[in-house]
Motif scaffolding. Structure first.
Motif, short mmCIF file in Angstrom:
data_model
loop_
_atom_site.label_atom_id
_atom_site.label_comp_id
_atom_site.label_asym_id
_atom_site.label_seq_id
_atom_site.Cartn_x
_atom_site.Cartn_y
_atom_site.Cartn_z
N GLU A 193 87.88 -28.64 58.26
CA GLU A 193 87.12 -28.76 59.27
C GLU A 193 86.58 -27.99 59.95
N GLY A 252 88.55 -34.22 62.36
CA GLY A 252 87.19 -33.52 61.96
C GLY A 252 86.55 -32.93 60.40
N VAL A 253 87.25 -33.85 59.40
CA VAL A 253 87.22 -33.83 58.16
C VAL A 253 85.37 -35.07 58.26
N PHE A 281 82.67 -33.25 59.47
CA PHE A 281 82.15 -32.32 58.83
C PHE A 281 81.93 -32.55 57.49
N SER A 293 93.23 -28.35 55.83
CA SER A 293 93.31 -28.24 57.44
C SER A 293 94.86 -27.99 57.47
#
Length: 315
Positions: free
Chosen positions: A163, A288-289, A292, A138
């Motif tokens: 992500e 984000g992770v 994703f 990231s």
């Protein structure tokens, strides 16, 4: 979980090349990143050496460069000593190994909060005439001009984003940098399974509250609701307070439920199917992770932080 197979495809395409693995440092979550990649590399049949296990006399370096983060238990090492050690190890591998690919492990280090990823990239470019691969990471830039950073790198660089928020940032940068390729892939810790750990189930019952207190935290005492109240609460930032990597994983695997803003606590919990609420951090990394790689996991939730209250978002 999104497949994120691009990293595996890249490794298979380069299975006849030699790799040097660079660990930027960090906590036990980063150790899982390293182990997950090493598992994948062995499955693919990659020929690699590891900067941590160099043929250089590590005992000599330990004695003469005290404070350097040889393992995840050392907190806030001297950055000067870290840089000196890194350069010594890079020098050795440049002149005695000369790898085809320099692989910098991914994680949350490519930002202005920590800065370690950018430093590792600069030094790798300085010491090697090799392609550089940056593992699933990231990124977030506030003070650094990322276009200037990557334009200063002469090596061919492949940057894997874990992500889509970071992917958007890096894709914009790549428009102005000819030697920069952007791909996506899951955090490499997710290549691990319960069978990769020798964990004894203790039978104890507790709620684990594992919250960071550093500058990446976005939580305050007013934003947290620990929910069920069914079990005794154990408050421990296991990513830095556990004494070993095995203890770190065991604390997570044996919990009844977990509340955390540590990404790799949540990723480890997903491996062991422990019900977990993951809180956002100071930038888009956790969110984000989660989106994703974890949003399809039935036992992992994400909590948005807004107006001083955590709103729980179920999978």
């Amino acid at each position: 979980m999104r497949s994120g197979t691009r990293l595996e495809e890249e490794l298979r395409e380069r299975a006849d090349q030699s790799f040097l693995l660079i660990p930027p440092g960090g906590n036990y979550g980063d150790v899982l990143i390293y182990r997950g990649f090493e598992k994948l590399a062995k499955e693919v049949g990659i020929n690699y050496s590891d900067l941590r296990t160099s043929a250089i006399d590590m005992n000599f370096l330990r004695e003469n460069l005290r404070g350097v983060p040889f393992d995840a238990s050392m907190a806030e090492p001297s950055m000067f000593a870290h840089d000196l050690l890194t350069r010594a190890l890079y020098f050795y591998h440049r002149y005695f190994a000369n790898p085809d690919i320099v692989y910098i492990h991914g994680g949350g280090h490519f930002n202005d909060i920590w800065g370690i990823g950018a430093d590792a990239l600069r030094i790798a470019d300085e010491y090697f005439d090799s392609r550089i691969m940056i593992g699933p990471a990231s990124c977030n830039f506030a003070d650094t001009d990322p276009i200037c950073l990557f334009q200063s790198i002469e090596s061919e660089v492949t940057f894997f984003c874990r992500e889509m928020y970071s992917n958007e940032i890096m894709a914009d940068i790549a428009e102005d940098v000819d030697n920069l390729e952007i791909c996506t892939a899951n955090d490499t810790a997710l290549h691990l399974t319960p069978e990769d750990f020798d964990i004894r189930h203790t039978g104890s019952e507790y709620t684990l509250v594992a919250l960071r207190t550093d500058k990446e935290s976005a939580l305050t005492s007013q934003t947290i609701d620990f929910g069920t109240g069914k079990w005794p609460v154990v408050e421990e930032d296991v990513s830095i307070e556990a004494s070993t990597i095995r203890e770190f994983v065991s604390r997570i695997a044996n919990a009844n439920e977990i509340y955390t803003d540590r990404l790799h606590v949540a990723l480890t919990a997903s491996i062991f199917d422990v019900p977990t609420t993951l809180y956002g951090n100071s930038y888009h990394k956790n969110k984000g992770v989660y989106e994703f790689s974890l949003s399809d996991h039935p036992k992992i939730n994400f909590a948005n932080i807004g107006d001083g209250v955590c709103q729980v978002q179920s999978a």
